[in-house]
Design a protein around this motif. Structure first.
Motif, PDB file in Angstrom:
ATOM      1  N   LEU A  54      37.907  -8.720   2.940  1.00  0.00           N
ATOM      2  CA  LEU A  54      36.466  -8.929   2.751  1.00  0.00           C
ATOM      3  C   LEU A  54      35.664  -8.313   3.889  1.00  0.00           C
ATOM      4  O   LEU A  54      34.471  -8.102   3.763  1.00  0.00           O
ATOM      5  CB  LEU A  54      36.160 -10.424   2.634  1.00  0.00           C
ATOM      6  N   PRO A  80      40.258  -5.931  -1.624  1.00  0.00           N
ATOM      7  CA  PRO A  80      40.724  -7.323  -1.628  1.00  0.00           C
ATOM      8  C   PRO A  80      41.355  -7.742  -2.954  1.00  0.00           C
ATOM      9  O   PRO A  80      42.338  -8.492  -2.962  1.00  0.00           O
ATOM     10  CB  PRO A  80      39.462  -8.137  -1.344  1.00  0.00           C
ATOM     11  N   GLU A  81      40.789  -7.216  -4.083  1.00  0.00           N
ATOM     12  CA  GLU A  81      41.315  -7.648  -5.379  1.00  0.00           C
ATOM     13  C   GLU A  81      42.710  -7.103  -5.658  1.00  0.00           C
ATOM     14  O   GLU A  81      43.380  -7.546  -6.573  1.00  0.00           O
ATOM     15  CB  GLU A  81      40.341  -7.254  -6.504  1.00  0.00           C
ATOM     16  N   ILE A  85      46.318 -11.832  -2.688  1.00  0.00           N
ATOM     17  CA  ILE A  85      46.157 -12.890  -1.711  1.00  0.00           C
ATOM     18  C   ILE A  85      45.280 -13.967  -2.340  1.00  0.00           C
ATOM     19  O   ILE A  85      44.268 -13.657  -2.952  1.00  0.00           O
ATOM     20  CB  ILE A  85      45.481 -12.334  -0.438  1.00  0.00           C
ATOM     21  N   PHE A  89      37.824 -20.927   0.167  1.00  0.00           N
ATOM     22  CA  PHE A  89      36.675 -20.711   1.040  1.00  0.00           C
ATOM     23  C   PHE A  89      36.164 -22.036   1.586  1.00  0.00           C
ATOM     24  O   PHE A  89      36.404 -23.096   1.019  1.00  0.00           O
ATOM     25  CB  PHE A  89      35.564 -20.011   0.262  1.00  0.00           C
ATOM     26  N   TRP A  95      32.963 -21.811  -9.262  1.00  0.00           N
ATOM     27  CA  TRP A  95      31.881 -21.252 -10.079  1.00  0.00           C
ATOM     28  C   TRP A  95      31.252 -22.346 -10.923  1.00  0.00           C
ATOM     29  O   TRP A  95      31.919 -22.931 -11.786  1.00  0.00           O
ATOM     30  CB  TRP A  95      32.427 -20.115 -10.928  1.00  0.00           C
ATOM     31  N   TYR A 106      40.795 -17.992 -14.217  1.00  0.00           N
ATOM     32  CA  TYR A 106      40.165 -16.706 -13.889  1.00  0.00           C
ATOM     33  C   TYR A 106      41.090 -15.701 -13.197  1.00  0.00           C
ATOM     34  O   TYR A 106      41.097 -14.528 -13.555  1.00  0.00           O
ATOM     35  CB  TYR A 106      38.928 -16.984 -13.039  1.00  0.00           C
ATOM     36  N   PRO A 107      41.877 -16.102 -12.199  1.00  0.00           N
ATOM     37  CA  PRO A 107      42.698 -15.097 -11.504  1.00  0.00           C
ATOM     38  C   PRO A 107      43.905 -14.609 -12.301  1.00  0.00           C
ATOM     39  O   PRO A 107      44.531 -13.645 -11.887  1.00  0.00           O
ATOM     40  CB  PRO A 107      43.175 -15.834 -10.242  1.00  0.00           C
ATOM     41  N   ARG A 153      42.976 -22.652  -7.945  1.00  0.00           N
ATOM     42  CA  ARG A 153      42.549 -21.299  -8.297  1.00  0.00           C
ATOM     43  C   ARG A 153      43.206 -20.266  -7.376  1.00  0.00           C
ATOM     44  O   ARG A 153      43.577 -19.177  -7.803  1.00  0.00           O
ATOM     45  CB  ARG A 153      41.029 -21.202  -8.210  1.00  0.00           C
TER      46      ARG A 153
ATOM     47  N   GLU B 284      32.910 -13.436  -3.565  1.00  0.00           N
ATOM     48  CA  GLU B 284      34.139 -13.110  -2.838  1.00  0.00           C
ATOM     49  C   GLU B 284      35.342 -13.819  -3.443  1.00  0.00           C
ATOM     50  O   GLU B 284      36.439 -13.272  -3.496  1.00  0.00           O
ATOM     51  CB  GLU B 284      33.980 -13.477  -1.363  1.00  0.00           C
ATOM     52  N   ALA B 285      35.100 -15.054  -3.930  1.00  0.00           N
ATOM     53  CA  ALA B 285      36.183 -15.788  -4.580  1.00  0.00           C
ATOM     54  C   ALA B 285      36.683 -15.021  -5.799  1.00  0.00           C
ATOM     55  O   ALA B 285      37.875 -15.018  -6.091  1.00  0.00           O
ATOM     56  CB  ALA B 285      35.709 -17.181  -4.978  1.00  0.00           C
ATOM     57  N   SER B 286      35.761 -14.370  -6.495  1.00  0.00           N
ATOM     58  CA  SER B 286      36.151 -13.577  -7.648  1.00  0.00           C
ATOM     59  C   SER B 286      36.989 -12.371  -7.221  1.00  0.00           C
ATOM     60  O   SER B 286      38.008 -12.052  -7.835  1.00  0.00           O
ATOM     61  CB  SER B 286      34.902 -13.124  -8.400  1.00  0.00           C
ATOM     62  N   GLN B 287      36.573 -11.723  -6.143  1.00  0.00           N
ATOM     63  CA  GLN B 287      37.341 -10.594  -5.608  1.00  0.00           C
ATOM     64  C   GLN B 287      38.751 -11.034  -5.241  1.00  0.00           C
ATOM     65  O   GLN B 287      39.728 -10.365  -5.555  1.00  0.00           O
ATOM     66  CB  GLN B 287      36.677 -10.057  -4.347  1.00  0.00           C
ATOM     67  N   MET B 288      38.829 -12.179  -4.547  1.00  0.00           N
ATOM     68  CA  MET B 288      40.134 -12.667  -4.116  1.00  0.00           C
ATOM     69  C   MET B 288      40.983 -13.084  -5.312  1.00  0.00           C
ATOM     70  O   MET B 288      42.183 -13.234  -5.188  1.00  0.00           O
ATOM     71  CB  MET B 288      39.982 -13.851  -3.155  1.00  0.00           C
ATOM     72  N   SER B 289      40.318 -13.312  -6.457  1.00  0.00           N
ATOM     73  CA  SER B 289      41.067 -13.638  -7.664  1.00  0.00           C
ATOM     74  C   SER B 289      41.513 -12.390  -8.396  1.00  0.00           C
ATOM     75  O   SER B 289      41.971 -12.449  -9.523  1.00  0.00           O
ATOM     76  CB  SER B 289      40.209 -14.500  -8.603  1.00  0.00           C
ATOM     77  N   GLY B 290      41.350 -11.241  -7.770  1.00  0.00           N
ATOM     78  CA  GLY B 290      41.857 -10.004  -8.340  1.00  0.00           C
ATOM     79  C   GLY B 290      40.874  -9.289  -9.249  1.00  0.00           C
ATOM     80  O   GLY B 290      41.263  -8.395  -9.990  1.00  0.00           O
ATOM     81  N   ALA B 291      39.593  -9.680  -9.224  1.00  0.00           N
ATOM     82  CA  ALA B 291      38.619  -9.068 -10.133  1.00  0.00           C
ATOM     83  C   ALA B 291      37.972  -7.850  -9.493  1.00  0.00           C
ATOM     84  O   ALA B 291      37.592  -7.876  -8.331  1.00  0.00           O
ATOM     85  CB  ALA B 291      37.547 -10.092 -10.502  1.00  0.00           C
ATOM     86  N   GLN B 292      37.852  -6.784 -10.283  1.00  0.00           N
ATOM     87  CA  GLN B 292      37.078  -5.615  -9.864  1.00  0.00           C
ATOM     88  C   GLN B 292      35.616  -6.012  -9.750  1.00  0.00           C
ATOM     89  O   GLN B 292      35.197  -7.001 -10.340  1.00  0.00           O
ATOM     90  CB  GLN B 292      37.198  -4.500 -10.904  1.00  0.00           C
ATOM     91  N   TRP B 293      34.821  -5.189  -9.067  1.00  0.00           N
ATOM     92  CA  TRP B 293      33.420  -5.583  -8.889  1.00  0.00           C
ATOM     93  C   TRP B 293      32.656  -5.636 -10.199  1.00  0.00           C
ATOM     94  O   TRP B 293      31.736  -6.417 -10.370  1.00  0.00           O
ATOM     95  CB  TRP B 293      32.716  -4.687  -7.869  1.00  0.00           C
ATOM     96  N   LYS B 295      33.893  -6.713 -13.052  1.00  0.00           N
ATOM     97  CA  LYS B 295      34.196  -8.010 -13.649  1.00  0.00           C
ATOM     98  C   LYS B 295      33.438  -9.112 -12.911  1.00  0.00           C
ATOM     99  O   LYS B 295      32.912 -10.043 -13.521  1.00  0.00           O
ATOM    100  CB  LYS B 295      35.709  -8.275 -13.587  1.00  0.00           C
ATOM    101  N   THR B 296      33.368  -8.991 -11.580  1.00  0.00           N
ATOM    102  CA  THR B 296      32.621  -9.965 -10.797  1.00  0.00           C
ATOM    103  C   THR B 296      31.164 -10.014 -11.236  1.00  0.00           C
ATOM    104  O   THR B 296      30.586 -11.075 -11.439  1.00  0.00           O
ATOM    105  CB  THR B 296      32.700  -9.597  -9.300  1.00  0.00           C
ATOM    106  N   ARG B 299      31.121 -11.486 -14.980  1.00  0.00           N
ATOM    107  CA  ARG B 299      31.544 -12.861 -15.250  1.00  0.00           C
ATOM    108  C   ARG B 299      30.985 -13.875 -14.254  1.00  0.00           C
ATOM    109  O   ARG B 299      30.937 -15.064 -14.538  1.00  0.00           O
ATOM    110  CB  ARG B 299      33.080 -12.938 -15.240  1.00  0.00           C
TER     111      ARG B 299
END
Lengths: 365, 384
Positions: A54, A80-81, A85, A89, A95, A106-107, A153, B284-293, B295-296, B299
């Motif tokens: 990040l 990061p995606e 990892i 937070f 969400w 979601y992940p 999550r 950022e949580a979405s990014q860390m969940s593997g989502a491209q920007w 998708k972020t 969604r």
């Protein structure tokens, strides 16, 4: 495992650049829980965010499970995606427009079948005791429940590494203790390499396999909790972990023989301490020992001049239930002492005390 | 408290404190008036009163001879310079508002002034204003729309009231086309504007902290059209796109593009302030969940911004439906919209038809706003 090498990061501040990380390096073994501990602004969260991807560091190298995810030398920066990892937070970042189950699903990769997704969500939810809350909207959860959802999550996609950014700081004291225990059990059963960021030393000591103590953008010292607490190698560590007494002293004998102890003289009297190299007679030093290592003895005056013994006036005595906090006055020096609650001397009383030589550590003045 | 009367308090304390705000409001309305086109255009047409904005229009749409683009751009430059200067003053005036914000501190309560014998007069003034500015014109519009030709209300004309105009108007093929075009224009403009606004504010809010100069630049650039009078944007679009490699000139898209440019300023402001309320860690949580920007954005960010987006969407749609000054510079018989239709009907003496279209436009806008109210009401209920 995670390897961080010579990590550097600057931020643009109001008055020019702020050096947030000044060459931080450490290694974390597979399955370990590693804590970055330090006061706010020490760079621990920045380090964590660099591992997450990040933040982009200025220089250095980070690899996660043998994969280089950042390297300034070879120009690598994995988004990061794509780092696989999981992260929790500080604000939990649940969400609010999704249900608990939607948050947790979601992940998961989009290729999975509907049945597989719900099976995995159900599994992790029940594991964290959230089974009945699956259809709840996030704003209708308590702090502890939100924390669990954030954990679920972060874990559902079975990441290689888990990052936790002050996960307990938003909970009340009782809940924090309970969650600390649950985190420990969870980590023991999952055995996932974890980086934990906190400013709470109790949390760090209770949870970690190893602790890295940070101060002003630098990693001061890394070690197991017990080792770091009882035998700190740096004054900053000694000061930050637990409470400390520092007495200015002069080295009298450096103890060239391995079995020798160092002898120091101070305003409190003579002290012997565990030997450490690089000391010469006549050098100024700072003698460190913890309040709980001071033993208050019965009987008033010191008759013989024995090393590691002294006498002082009780300036203040505070009964705390399971212990008592004393301030002992000895000239200019105020000693902090943690005494057994069974025999708390009264203020104004004169007492004798002693400190075991193995509890005394010498730092540069 | 210091022994002064209400009148003295008003003139010596209240007015000076409010002076910057009053001045700013005054300047803001001068800008609005300078750039307004529809009212001076419609009312000044018969009386032959020209203001700068309408003069630009008439220079390019001359009744006799060829369009004089040179004159139009000269006038455009003048009006642009005036607007920019005023905008600059306005920004200066509003920049230091915090200095005067102390009156909203603790225990602030508006004081009620006893108007004594003046209560009736004050009420009458307020009601009178509403009547003259809102009710009367609308009633007259309604009245005209149900008359076969323009007539002052009387017993005679009351007998002629009929809603035939509302049915007959559809026989005019160009009205149907204008209705369709307006619908498409409102939809395309509002969707395009909202998407661009979110992109702009996302860059401004989320990228600014990484110290990207581009973000600040983007914030300024996207706000600039706010200072440019609509008619000037319309004029500029003629110049730019008439020779543009993509054959967009003369289509509905060029009007949509002009409107989007104009409304992006307001919209990106609105979405920016909305996005600032959304904690960065949610993305950022979405990014860390593997989502491209992408998708972020789709969604997480967009759903969280939904309430603000609906408001902006409606604001743009309603404005796009009613917009005249840009459309009139850029339309042709194929791309006629309701507002330009009303304009040409008025000029050709088809007052009753113009009134019918006007009433329909008002009802359509009202319907849109009401449905939004209903939507947000039910969304709020569903959340509980």
């Amino acid at each position: 495992m995670i390897r961080v090498e010579n990590l550097q990061k600057t931020f643009a501040g109001a008055k020019g650049e702020v050096r947030a990380l000044r060459g931080v390096s450490f290694e974390i073994d597979k399955g370990q829980l590693f804590t970055l501990l330090g006061p706010s602004g020490c760079g621990k969260t920045t380090t964590l965010r660099c591992i997450a991807g990040l933040e982009q560091p200025l220089a250095g190298e980070i690899s996660v499970h043998e994969r280089v995810v950042f390297s300034s030398a070879s120009g690598v920066f994995i988004a990061p995606e794509q780092r696989r990892i999981g992260m929790v937070f500080q604000s939990y970042a649940i969400w609010p427009h999704m249900t608990v189950a939607q948050n947790v699903a979601y992940p998961l990769p989009s290729g999975l079948s509907r049945g597989e997704i719900s099976a995995r969500v159900e599994k992790i939810l029940s594991r964290l005791g959230l089974g009945e809350l699956a259809d709840r909207l996030a704003p209708n959860l308590s702090g502890g429940q939100q924390q669990r959802v954030a954990l679920a999550r972060a874990l559902v996609a079975e990441p290689q590494v888990l990052l936790l950014d002050e996960p307990l700081s938003n909970l009340d004291a009782k809940l924090r203790e309970q969650m600390r225990f649950e985190l420990k059990t969870l980590h023991e059963s999952l055995n996932i390499t974890t980086v934990y960021v906190t400013h709470d030393q109790e949390e760090a000591l209770a949870l970690s396999d190893r602790i890295g103590l940070m101060h002003e953008g630098a990693l001061i010292e890394v070690g197991a909790p017990m080792e770091l607490y009882t035998r700190p190698a740096h004054r900053i560590t000694a000061d930050f972990l637990g409470s400390a007494n520092f007495i200015s002293a002069t080295v009298e004998r450096d103890g060239n023989q391995p079995w020798d102890e160092m002898l120091l003289s101070s305003a409190l009297g003579k002290f012997t301490a565990l030997r450490s190299p690089e000391w010469q007679p006549g050098m100024a030093a700072s003698l460190f020992f913890r309040p709980e290592n001071v033993e208050v003895l019965n009987g008033g005056e010191v008759s013989t001049i024995e090393p590691n013994h002294g006498s002082a006036l009780v300036e203040r005595a505070t009964f705390l239930g399971n212990s008592a906090d004393l301030i002992l006055r000895c000239g200019d020096i105020a000693l902090r002492v943690r005494a057994h609650p069974a025999r708390v001397p009264a203020a104004g009383e004169r007492v004798r005390f002693c400190v075991a030589p193995q509890s005394c550590i010498v730092f540069p003045a | 408290m210091a022994g002064r009367g209400i009148a003295q308090t008003t003139f010596r304390i209240t007015l000076p404190i409010m002076r910057p705000a009053l001045l700013a409001a005054l300047i803001y309305f001068i800008i609005v008036v300078i750039e307004s086109f529809d009212i001076p255009g419609l009312l000044g047409f018969t009386a032959r009163i020209r203001v700068l904005s309408t003069a630009i229009y008439w220079a390019t749409h001359s009744e006799v001879g060829l369009p004089d683009y040179g004159l139009a751009s000269a006038l455009g430059t003048i009006i642009l310079a005036a607007a920019l200067l005023l905008m600059w003053i306005y920004q200066r005036l509003t920049a230091h508002q915090e200095r005067f914000a102390t009156i909203t501190g603790k225990g602030y309560r508006p004081r009620q002034v006893n108007l004594a014998g003046w209560t009736g007069a004050a009420t009458a003034f307020c009601l009178g204003y509403i009547f003259i500015a809102v009710v009367l014109p609308f009633v007259m519009l309604l009245w005209t729309s149900v008359q076969p030709f323009y007539a002052v209300p009387s017993a005679d004309s009351l007998a002629r009231v009929s809603f035939e105009g509302y049915f007959n108007i559809w026989r005019d093929r160009s009205v149907v086309r204008a209705m369709w075009n307006t619908t498409v224009l409102a939809l395309v403009t509002s969707v395009a504007t909202i998407l661009l606004a979110i992109l702009v504010s996302w860059f401004v809010v989320r990228r600014r902290r990484t110290g990207s100069g581009l973000a600040n630049y983007l914030a300024t650039v996207s706000f600039l059209p706010q200072c440019v009078p609509s008619i000037v944007i319309g004029l500029a679009f003629i110049f730019v796109y008439v020779r543009f490699p993509i054959p967009i000139y003369g289509t509905l898209w060029i009007i949509a593009l002009a409107l989007t440019t104009r409304y992006l300023a307001f919209s990106s402001r609105a979405t920016t302030s909305a996005l600032m309320q959304v904690h960065g860690e949610l993305e950022e949580a979405s990014q860390m969940s593997g989502a491209q920007w992408t998708k972020t954005l789709r969604r997480i960010t967009m759903p969280l911004l939904a309430p603000a987006m609906i408001n902006v969407f409606l604001w743009v749609a309603v404005h796009a439906m009613q917009e005249l000054s840009m459309a009139i510079m850029l339309y042709n018989p194929d791309t006629v919209v309701v507002s330009t239709m009303i304009w040409s009907m008025w000029q050709n003496g088809r007052t009753a038809d113009a009134a019918v279209l006007g009433v329909m436009l008002i009802f359509l806008s009202a319907l849109l706003l009401l449905s939004a109210q209903a939507l947000s009401y039910f969304r709020g209920r569903a959340q509980q």
